[in-house]
Design a protein around this motif. Sequence first.
Motif, PDB file in Angstrom:
ATOM      1  N   GLU A   2       0.834  -1.208   0.000  1.00  0.00           N
ATOM      2  CA  GLU A   2       0.000   0.000   0.000  1.00  0.00           C
ATOM      3  C   GLU A   2       0.868   1.258   0.000  1.00  0.00           C
ATOM      4  O   GLU A   2       0.533   2.262  -0.639  1.00  0.00           O
ATOM      5  CB  GLU A   2      -0.923  -0.012   1.222  1.00  0.00           C
ATOM      6  CG  GLU A   2      -1.918  -1.162   1.240  1.00  0.00           C
ATOM      7  CD  GLU A   2      -2.775  -1.128   2.498  1.00  0.00           C
ATOM      8  OE1 GLU A   2      -2.822  -0.065   3.151  1.00  0.00           O
ATOM      9  OE2 GLU A   2      -3.392  -2.154   2.815  1.00  0.00           O
TER      10      GLU A   2
ATOM     11  N   GLU B  96       3.778   5.523  -5.848  1.00  0.00           N
ATOM     12  CA  GLU B  96       3.763   5.470  -7.302  1.00  0.00           C
ATOM     13  C   GLU B  96       2.641   6.320  -7.874  1.00  0.00           C
ATOM     14  O   GLU B  96       2.818   7.001  -8.891  1.00  0.00           O
ATOM     15  CB  GLU B  96       3.615   4.019  -7.758  1.00  0.00           C
ATOM     16  CG  GLU B  96       3.972   3.805  -9.216  1.00  0.00           C
ATOM     17  CD  GLU B  96       4.470   2.394  -9.461  1.00  0.00           C
ATOM     18  OE1 GLU B  96       5.338   2.228 -10.322  1.00  0.00           O
ATOM     19  OE2 GLU B  96       3.993   1.466  -8.787  1.00  0.00           O
ATOM     20  N   ARG B  97       1.486   6.311  -7.212  1.00  0.00           N
ATOM     21  CA  ARG B  97       0.387   7.161  -7.692  1.00  0.00           C
ATOM     22  C   ARG B  97       0.761   8.637  -7.598  1.00  0.00           C
ATOM     23  O   ARG B  97       0.377   9.440  -8.460  1.00  0.00           O
ATOM     24  CB  ARG B  97      -0.883   6.855  -6.894  1.00  0.00           C
ATOM     25  CG  ARG B  97      -1.560   5.551  -7.296  1.00  0.00           C
ATOM     26  CD  ARG B  97      -2.946   5.436  -6.696  1.00  0.00           C
ATOM     27  NE  ARG B  97      -2.911   5.318  -5.248  1.00  0.00           N
ATOM     28  CZ  ARG B  97      -2.848   4.163  -4.599  1.00  0.00           C
ATOM     29  NH1 ARG B  97      -2.801   3.023  -5.272  1.00  0.00           N
ATOM     30  NH2 ARG B  97      -2.834   4.118  -3.289  1.00  0.00           N
ATOM     31  N   CYS B  98       1.512   9.002  -6.562  1.00  0.00           N
ATOM     32  CA  CYS B  98       1.979  10.389  -6.453  1.00  0.00           C
ATOM     33  C   CYS B  98       2.883  10.748  -7.629  1.00  0.00           C
ATOM     34  O   CYS B  98       2.758  11.831  -8.222  1.00  0.00           O
ATOM     35  CB  CYS B  98       2.747  10.580  -5.136  1.00  0.00           C
ATOM     36  SG  CYS B  98       1.720  10.555  -3.652  1.00  0.00           S
TER      37      CYS B  98
ATOM     38  N   SER C 280      -1.354  -7.146  -6.897  1.00  0.00           N
ATOM     39  CA  SER C 280      -0.762  -5.830  -7.145  1.00  0.00           C
ATOM     40  C   SER C 280      -0.334  -5.640  -8.594  1.00  0.00           C
ATOM     41  O   SER C 280       0.032  -4.533  -8.996  1.00  0.00           O
ATOM     42  CB  SER C 280       0.446  -5.619  -6.235  1.00  0.00           C
ATOM     43  OG  SER C 280       1.412  -6.646  -6.437  1.00  0.00           O
TER      44      SER C 280
ATOM     45  N   GLN D  98       2.438   1.602  -3.557  1.00  0.00           N
ATOM     46  CA  GLN D  98       1.424   1.992  -4.528  1.00  0.00           C
ATOM     47  C   GLN D  98       1.033   3.461  -4.370  1.00  0.00           C
ATOM     48  O   GLN D  98       0.834   4.177  -5.356  1.00  0.00           O
ATOM     49  CB  GLN D  98       0.198   1.090  -4.381  1.00  0.00           C
ATOM     50  CG  GLN D  98       0.441  -0.338  -4.841  1.00  0.00           C
ATOM     51  CD  GLN D  98      -0.632  -1.294  -4.403  1.00  0.00           C
ATOM     52  OE1 GLN D  98      -1.739  -0.870  -4.036  1.00  0.00           O
ATOM     53  NE2 GLN D  98      -0.343  -2.586  -4.436  1.00  0.00           N
ATOM     54  N   ALA D  99       0.939   3.921  -3.124  1.00  0.00           N
ATOM     55  CA  ALA D  99       0.610   5.332  -2.900  1.00  0.00           C
ATOM     56  C   ALA D  99       1.714   6.243  -3.437  1.00  0.00           C
ATOM     57  O   ALA D  99       1.443   7.277  -4.066  1.00  0.00           O
ATOM     58  CB  ALA D  99       0.393   5.579  -1.414  1.00  0.00           C
TER      59      ALA D  99
ATOM     60  N   ASP E 134      -0.642   2.180 -13.636  1.00  0.00           N
ATOM     61  CA  ASP E 134      -1.486   2.161 -14.838  1.00  0.00           C
ATOM     62  C   ASP E 134      -1.394   3.452 -15.650  1.00  0.00           C
ATOM     63  O   ASP E 134      -1.494   3.431 -16.877  1.00  0.00           O
ATOM     64  CB  ASP E 134      -2.950   1.922 -14.454  1.00  0.00           C
ATOM     65  CG  ASP E 134      -3.280   0.440 -14.325  1.00  0.00           C
ATOM     66  OD1 ASP E 134      -2.512  -0.383 -14.872  1.00  0.00           O
ATOM     67  OD2 ASP E 134      -4.286   0.106 -13.686  1.00  0.00           O
TER      68      ASP E 134
ATOM     69  N   GLU F  22       2.962   9.326 -10.601  1.00  0.00           N
ATOM     70  CA  GLU F  22       2.190   9.367 -11.846  1.00  0.00           C
ATOM     71  C   GLU F  22       1.358  10.647 -11.934  1.00  0.00           C
ATOM     72  O   GLU F  22       1.191  11.211 -13.019  1.00  0.00           O
ATOM     73  CB  GLU F  22       1.272   8.146 -11.942  1.00  0.00           C
ATOM     74  CG  GLU F  22       1.983   6.803 -11.895  1.00  0.00           C
ATOM     75  CD  GLU F  22       3.048   6.673 -12.963  1.00  0.00           C
ATOM     76  OE1 GLU F  22       2.991   7.398 -13.965  1.00  0.00           O
ATOM     77  OE2 GLU F  22       3.955   5.847 -12.789  1.00  0.00           O
TER      78      GLU F  22
ATOM     79  N   ARG G 216       2.853  -2.957 -12.412  1.00  0.00           N
ATOM     80  CA  ARG G 216       2.094  -2.754 -11.178  1.00  0.00           C
ATOM     81  C   ARG G 216       0.814  -1.970 -11.471  1.00  0.00           C
ATOM     82  O   ARG G 216       0.823  -1.015 -12.249  1.00  0.00           O
ATOM     83  CB  ARG G 216       2.952  -2.000 -10.152  1.00  0.00           C
ATOM     84  CG  ARG G 216       4.142  -2.800  -9.656  1.00  0.00           C
ATOM     85  CD  ARG G 216       4.992  -2.014  -8.668  1.00  0.00           C
ATOM     86  NE  ARG G 216       5.598  -0.827  -9.277  1.00  0.00           N
ATOM     87  CZ  ARG G 216       6.689  -0.854 -10.029  1.00  0.00           C
ATOM     88  NH1 ARG G 216       7.312  -2.003 -10.279  1.00  0.00           N
ATOM     89  NH2 ARG G 216       7.175   0.249 -10.547  1.00  0.00           N
ATOM     90  N   ARG G 217      -0.284  -2.382 -10.843  1.00  0.00           N
ATOM     91  CA  ARG G 217      -1.549  -1.692 -11.050  1.00  0.00           C
ATOM     92  C   ARG G 217      -1.454  -0.203 -10.705  1.00  0.00           C
ATOM     93  O   ARG G 217      -2.101   0.639 -11.330  1.00  0.00           O
ATOM     94  CB  ARG G 217      -2.650  -2.337 -10.205  1.00  0.00           C
ATOM     95  CG  ARG G 217      -3.056  -3.715 -10.660  1.00  0.00           C
ATOM     96  CD  ARG G 217      -4.217  -4.257  -9.849  1.00  0.00           C
ATOM     97  NE  ARG G 217      -4.561  -5.609 -10.250  1.00  0.00           N
ATOM     98  CZ  ARG G 217      -5.349  -5.919 -11.279  1.00  0.00           C
ATOM     99  NH1 ARG G 217      -5.888  -4.940 -12.000  1.00  0.00           N
ATOM    100  NH2 ARG G 217      -5.600  -7.180 -11.582  1.00  0.00           N
ATOM    101  N   SER G 218      -0.633   0.092  -9.715  1.00  0.00           N
ATOM    102  CA  SER G 218      -0.495   1.485  -9.302  1.00  0.00           C
ATOM    103  C   SER G 218       0.204   2.329 -10.355  1.00  0.00           C
ATOM    104  O   SER G 218       0.204   3.559 -10.261  1.00  0.00           O
ATOM    105  CB  SER G 218       0.286   1.558  -7.984  1.00  0.00           C
ATOM    106  OG  SER G 218       1.525   0.874  -8.088  1.00  0.00           O
TER     107      SER G 218
END
Length: 296
Positions: free
Chosen positions: A71, A77-79, A161, A74-75, A279, A81, A275-277
């Motif tokens: 988690e 990585e979203r930042c 994931s 992934q957080a 995408d 992206e 990784r889904r994060s």
Amino acid sequence: MIDVDALRALRSVAALGTLVRAADELGFTASAVSQQLKRLERQLGVAVLAPSGRGVVLTPAGRALVDAAPEVFQALERCAEAAQSVSAGAPRGTLRVVAFSTGIRGLLAPTLAGLAAHCPDLGVRITEQDPDEALHSVDAGTADVALVHDADGLPVPLRPSLTRRHVHTDVGDVVLSRAHPLAAGDAPLGEGDLSGHAWVTSPPGTVCHQWFRRLVPGEPDVRHLVDDFATQLALVASGDVLALIPRLARPPLGDGLVARTLRRPPKREVHAVWRRSADASPAIRALLAALSTRDG
């Protein structure tokens, strides 16, 4: 605050079992990884590793931390992206790709020039890895994309994931000397056409050997067991043996050899995994688009 690099190191130790193997994967020395983990223990106030023989095992606190780590990554990585998307979504930086050898030769290498022309600010770094190792690298965050093939018709299992996209279907053909009796003709070869001939094939335990055993059942005349496909072709050129070779793995045949298609050719599916994060990653999307164009 927890040190993210130390958390990533702990996750690698959990997956690989030793500090040395984790250090090799992360590109550090074992001493540096040990120091990272000691710093993590000071931050948390609890031990995360315990000695076990010549290796180490996770303590209950360490296991709980590793279980919660996806988690966190992934957080983060979203930042990243989100920041990239603000910049018009232009692919930039370095995309780390891991892939099996023939996937590099047949799929990645032919896309690099076009990808560089369309995405001049994007660099691609490729490392050869078998599918299991490649999936671990992507899940652990040491690679961004993996190219993997299925295992004898069965898709490789993915952790929640990760996600995948089909990018290619690889097919096997029979390669033989132009002087061989089977070289003439255009119709696909059937099982009956192949019986009674001598072969060079990949060693047992490989996907190509499994293909061969299904294609030529019984007790075939296997003269040579060779893992390298270029060497197989050199033996085929002698005129005495046939070879079953995936198209992705096939070097240029030259004038003395010919490939014949099969009535029921063996196949393997190739997927890109990330990784889904990630995408929304412009770099991953650019690579997928390039692979799609190549396969079409």
